[in-house]
Design an enzyme around this catalytic site. Structure first.
Site, short mmCIF file in Angstrom:
data_model
loop_
_atom_site.label_atom_id
_atom_site.label_comp_id
_atom_site.label_asym_id
_atom_site.label_seq_id
_atom_site.Cartn_x
_atom_site.Cartn_y
_atom_site.Cartn_z
CG HIS A 124 27.90 -32.91 -39.02
ND1 HIS A 124 26.59 -33.32 -39.08
CD2 HIS A 124 28.45 -33.57 -37.97
CE1 HIS A 124 26.37 -34.20 -38.11
NE2 HIS A 124 27.47 -34.36 -37.42
CB CYS B 53 22.87 -36.36 -42.95
SG CYS B 53 22.35 -34.72 -43.09
#
Ligand code: CIR
Length: 256
Positions: A164, A251
């Site tokens: 990401h 996350c």
């Protein structure tokens, strides 16, 4: 300033989640311990935790960040790019509905993983990745614009080693970003002060600024030293078991 964070402990089948790493299978007991230390660090930083129930149907569901984008002006539910993760949205929707009367959503064929969205003041960098597609990024940009935020896209599809955008980028506030070498020359980040993380410490780029503190992954002394020199107070956390599953510090929570 944040006052709350949504978290979800890893499920017993956590090792069945997605990963591109070849670091071996995570040890569940160790993952639980590391997750608890992470939660304690959030509490120590002044956050009240909203704990979601463990959900074995979704082995990646401990990575709650990917399922929503929360801003000071409203929250948006994502549509995760990995089909095995789309079912995670319902639980997070339920949790966020307690705090937000209106929740916007990303729609098919758009996909967004929250890990691709980096807020920097009134601007959002949206990573185009294997998980976040152009349509999803465009939908998110429009929803953010309706909340009076600007955004721009950062294509990371050719950047090796990061899942990401936020695997290689973090916002420390005051126009200061932590960034991996490979992203450091991007035009998008001109005008910001960059703390460039060396290749060896790439994993550490995913750090999280929580109120007065910065959560950093343990075992990356160069970045820790650099942050110390800049007078940041860091909390170093063992993240080995989450790293094995392609996850970083950001996350594991949705902060708001
Ligand atoms: C996945 O591949 O979806 C999970 N195993 C890891 C997600 C990590 N999320 C993040 O960096 N925001």
């Amino acid at each position: 300033m944040f006052s709350r964070a949504v978290v979800r402990s890893p499920s017993a089948n956590f090792a069945e989640g997605l990963t591109s790493r070849r670091l071996g299978a995570p040890v569940y007991a160790q993952a639980l311990k590391q997750h608890e230390a992470y939660c304690a660090a959030l509490e120590q930083s002044g956050l009240e935790l909203v704990r979601l129930e463990v959900d074995e149907r979704y082995p990646d569901s401990t990575f709650v960040e990917d399922v929503a984008v929360i801003t000071a002006r409203g929250a948006i539910l994502t549509r995760p790019g990995a089909p095995s993760r789309t079912g995670e949205v319902a639980g997070v929707r339920e949790a966020l509905a307690q705090f937000y009367s209106h929740l916007s959503s990303i729609h098919d064929p758009g996909t967004i993983d929250g890990g691709d969205v980096c807020e920097v003041g009134n601007h959002f960098f949206i990573g185009i990745s294997e998980r976040t597609n152009q349509t999803g990024a465009q939908q998110l940009a429009e929803l953010l614009a309706s909340l009076d935020y600007t955004s721009s896209f950062v294509d990371i599809r050719a950047v090796k080693g990061i899942l990401h955008l936020k695997s290689g980028l973090a916002n420390l506030g005051d126009d200061r970003l932590v960034v991996i070498e490979e992203l450091s020359n991007r035009a998008e980040f001109r005008g910001y002060e960059l703390i460039v993380v060396s290749k060896e410490e790439e994993y550490a780029a995913n750090c999280v600024c929580v109120n007065e503190r910065i959560l950093v992954a343990a075992g990356y002394p160069e970045l820790d030293k650099r942050l110390g020199e800049l007078n940041y107070q860091t909390i170093a956390l063992e993240m080995t078991e989450f790293q094995k599953m392609d996850g970083g510090l950001s996350c594991l929570s949705l902060r708001f």
